[in-house]
Design a protein around this motif. Structure first.
Motif, PDB file in Angstrom:
ATOM      1  N   PRO A 130       0.824  -1.198   0.000  1.00 50.10           N
ATOM      2  CA  PRO A 130       0.000   0.000   0.000  1.00 50.10           C
ATOM      3  C   PRO A 130       0.863   1.256   0.000  1.00 50.10           C
ATOM      4  O   PRO A 130       1.990   1.248   0.472  1.00 50.10           O
ATOM      5  CB  PRO A 130      -0.825  -0.108   1.281  1.00 50.10           C
ATOM      6  N   SER A 131       0.306   2.298  -0.547  1.00 47.59           N
ATOM      7  CA  SER A 131       1.010   3.580  -0.570  1.00 47.59           C
ATOM      8  C   SER A 131       1.182   4.091   0.848  1.00 47.59           C
ATOM      9  O   SER A 131       0.462   3.698   1.765  1.00 47.59           O
ATOM     10  CB  SER A 131       0.217   4.615  -1.377  1.00 47.59           C
ATOM     11  N   ALA A 132       2.129   4.986   1.021  1.00 45.90           N
ATOM     12  CA  ALA A 132       2.393   5.541   2.349  1.00 45.90           C
ATOM     13  C   ALA A 132       1.140   6.204   2.874  1.00 45.90           C
ATOM     14  O   ALA A 132       0.482   6.969   2.182  1.00 45.90           O
ATOM     15  CB  ALA A 132       3.533   6.547   2.271  1.00 45.90           C
ATOM     16  N   GLY A 133       0.758   5.878   4.083  1.00 43.43           N
ATOM     17  CA  GLY A 133      -0.401   6.488   4.702  1.00 43.43           C
ATOM     18  C   GLY A 133      -1.695   5.751   4.425  1.00 43.43           C
ATOM     19  O   GLY A 133      -2.707   6.070   5.008  1.00 43.43           O
ATOM     20  N   GLN A 134      -1.708   4.799   3.490  1.00 42.19           N
ATOM     21  CA  GLN A 134      -2.916   4.047   3.188  1.00 42.19           C
ATOM     22  C   GLN A 134      -2.747   2.613   3.676  1.00 42.19           C
ATOM     23  O   GLN A 134      -1.702   2.015   3.494  1.00 42.19           O
ATOM     24  CB  GLN A 134      -3.182   4.029   1.681  1.00 42.19           C
ATOM     25  N   ALA A 135      -3.771   2.079   4.250  1.00 38.88           N
ATOM     26  CA  ALA A 135      -3.722   0.703   4.737  1.00 38.88           C
ATOM     27  C   ALA A 135      -4.420  -0.219   3.751  1.00 38.88           C
ATOM     28  O   ALA A 135      -5.442   0.136   3.180  1.00 38.88           O
ATOM     29  CB  ALA A 135      -4.390   0.620   6.103  1.00 38.88           C
ATOM     30  N   ASP A 136      -3.855  -1.377   3.535  1.00 38.40           N
ATOM     31  CA  ASP A 136      -4.460  -2.400   2.685  1.00 38.40           C
ATOM     32  C   ASP A 136      -5.454  -3.171   3.550  1.00 38.40           C
ATOM     33  O   ASP A 136      -5.056  -3.823   4.512  1.00 38.40           O
ATOM     34  CB  ASP A 136      -3.375  -3.329   2.143  1.00 38.40           C
ATOM     35  N   PRO A 137      -6.754  -3.124   3.251  1.00 40.58           N
ATOM     36  CA  PRO A 137      -7.750  -3.761   4.112  1.00 40.58           C
ATOM     37  C   PRO A 137      -7.524  -5.264   4.287  1.00 40.58           C
ATOM     38  O   PRO A 137      -7.778  -5.794   5.351  1.00 40.58           O
ATOM     39  CB  PRO A 137      -9.069  -3.499   3.401  1.00 40.58           C
ATOM     40  N   ALA A 138      -7.068  -5.974   3.262  1.00 38.87           N
ATOM     41  CA  ALA A 138      -6.856  -7.418   3.388  1.00 38.87           C
ATOM     42  C   ALA A 138      -5.727  -7.704   4.368  1.00 38.87           C
ATOM     43  O   ALA A 138      -5.758  -8.703   5.074  1.00 38.87           O
ATOM     44  CB  ALA A 138      -6.522  -8.018   2.023  1.00 38.87           C
ATOM     45  N   TRP A 139      -4.740  -6.862   4.423  1.00 38.73           N
ATOM     46  CA  TRP A 139      -3.590  -7.085   5.307  1.00 38.73           C
ATOM     47  C   TRP A 139      -3.890  -6.668   6.737  1.00 38.73           C
ATOM     48  O   TRP A 139      -3.541  -7.352   7.678  1.00 38.73           O
ATOM     49  CB  TRP A 139      -2.380  -6.350   4.761  1.00 38.73           C
ATOM     50  N   THR A 140      -4.574  -5.565   6.923  1.00 36.07           N
ATOM     51  CA  THR A 140      -4.777  -5.044   8.270  1.00 36.07           C
ATOM     52  C   THR A 140      -5.624  -5.954   9.130  1.00 36.07           C
ATOM     53  O   THR A 140      -5.470  -5.976  10.344  1.00 36.07           O
ATOM     54  CB  THR A 140      -5.426  -3.646   8.237  1.00 36.07           C
ATOM     55  N   SER A 141      -6.499  -6.743   8.531  1.00 36.58           N
ATOM     56  CA  SER A 141      -7.346  -7.617   9.344  1.00 36.58           C
ATOM     57  C   SER A 141      -6.546  -8.764   9.963  1.00 36.58           C
ATOM     58  O   SER A 141      -7.013  -9.404  10.884  1.00 36.58           O
ATOM     59  CB  SER A 141      -8.493  -8.174   8.505  1.00 36.58           C
ATOM     60  N   HIS A 142      -5.327  -9.018   9.479  1.00 38.48           N
ATOM     61  CA  HIS A 142      -4.524 -10.108  10.009  1.00 38.48           C
ATOM     62  C   HIS A 142      -3.192  -9.649  10.587  1.00 38.48           C
ATOM     63  O   HIS A 142      -2.315 -10.456  10.819  1.00 38.48           O
ATOM     64  CB  HIS A 142      -4.275 -11.162   8.918  1.00 38.48           C
ATOM     65  N   GLN A 143      -3.045  -8.367  10.789  1.00 40.66           N
ATOM     66  CA  GLN A 143      -1.811  -7.885  11.401  1.00 40.66           C
ATOM     67  C   GLN A 143      -1.766  -8.331  12.857  1.00 40.66           C
ATOM     68  O   GLN A 143      -2.757  -8.224  13.574  1.00 40.66           O
ATOM     69  CB  GLN A 143      -1.734  -6.357  11.346  1.00 40.66           C
ATOM     70  N   PRO A 144      -0.613  -8.857  13.297  1.00 41.67           N
ATOM     71  CA  PRO A 144      -0.532  -9.298  14.684  1.00 41.67           C
ATOM     72  C   PRO A 144      -0.647  -8.148  15.688  1.00 41.67           C
ATOM     73  O   PRO A 144      -0.924  -8.375  16.847  1.00 41.67           O
ATOM     74  CB  PRO A 144       0.827  -9.970  14.769  1.00 41.67           C
ATOM     75  N   GLN A 145      -0.475  -6.900  15.233  1.00 44.19           N
ATOM     76  CA  GLN A 145      -0.600  -5.777  16.148  1.00 44.19           C
ATOM     77  C   GLN A 145      -2.064  -5.533  16.513  1.00 44.19           C
ATOM     78  O   GLN A 145      -2.362  -4.875  17.492  1.00 44.19           O
ATOM     79  CB  GLN A 145      -0.024  -4.489  15.534  1.00 44.19           C
ATOM     80  N   ARG A 146      -2.958  -6.050  15.717  1.00 45.12           N
ATOM     81  CA  ARG A 146      -4.387  -5.906  15.978  1.00 45.12           C
ATOM     82  C   ARG A 146      -4.863  -7.118  16.773  1.00 45.12           C
ATOM     83  O   ARG A 146      -4.309  -8.207  16.666  1.00 45.12           O
ATOM     84  CB  ARG A 146      -5.166  -5.818  14.672  1.00 45.12           C
TER      85      ARG A 146
END
Length: 155
Positions: free
Chosen positions: A4-20
């Motif tokens: 993803p571009s700087a400042g934009q989150a990829d929705p498919a990736w963010t749902s599985h980030q271990p930080q969440r």
């Protein structure tokens, strides 16, 4: 998938980030299955294959370091999952059968290297089958002690 571009989150990736929390719980649930791994049939089969391969490496070192190196490299054919794993395991088993049958031949290391290269040449294994069929190794010179050792191996 690009990053993803700087400042934009990829929705498919963010749902599985271990930080969440959701990603963390997903990773924890997968990690909790680890304790049952050693009880599975696949684990037992893999362990038997590994033990047989290590035994073959020991026998290969008795023959020659070059032959042992080729037996060690053969394990690299087994990788991946599904069809890729099945094809690699078939190629590996073919190489191990060739080692068991012809491993004491004077040209064994060279031939095993050629078989390994043939196994990597195509997915279907046709090149490997052809190469195995062409291998008519020179008969090694045996002493009386060697013949009895081979006879015991064949039992």
């Amino acid at each position: 998938m690009g990053s993803p571009s700087a400042g934009q989150a990829d929705p498919a990736w963010t749902s599985h980030q271990p930080q969440r929390l959701r990603g963390f719980l997903l990773l924890m649930s997968v990690a909790s299955l680890r304790r049952w791994r050693r009880k599975t049939l696949r684990y037992r089969k893999e362990r038997q294959c590994i033990d047989a391969w290590l035994s073959a490496v020991d026998r290969a070192f008795d023959i020659s370091p070059d032959v042992a190196l080729e037996v060690i490299k053969a394990q690299g054919l087994v990788k991946g999952y599904g069809d890729t794993h099945r094809r690699g395991l078939t190629s590996f088993n073919t190489l191990m059968q060739a080692f068991e049958r012809y491993g004491e031949a004077p040209d064994a290391a060279i031939r095993l290297r050629q078989l390994h290269d043939a196994a990597l040449a195509d997915e279907k294994g046709e090149t490997l089958k052809q190469s195995v069929g062409e291998w008519q190794p020179e008969a090694p010179a045996h002493t009386a002690d060697d013949r009895s050792r081979i006879a015991v191996k064949q039992l």
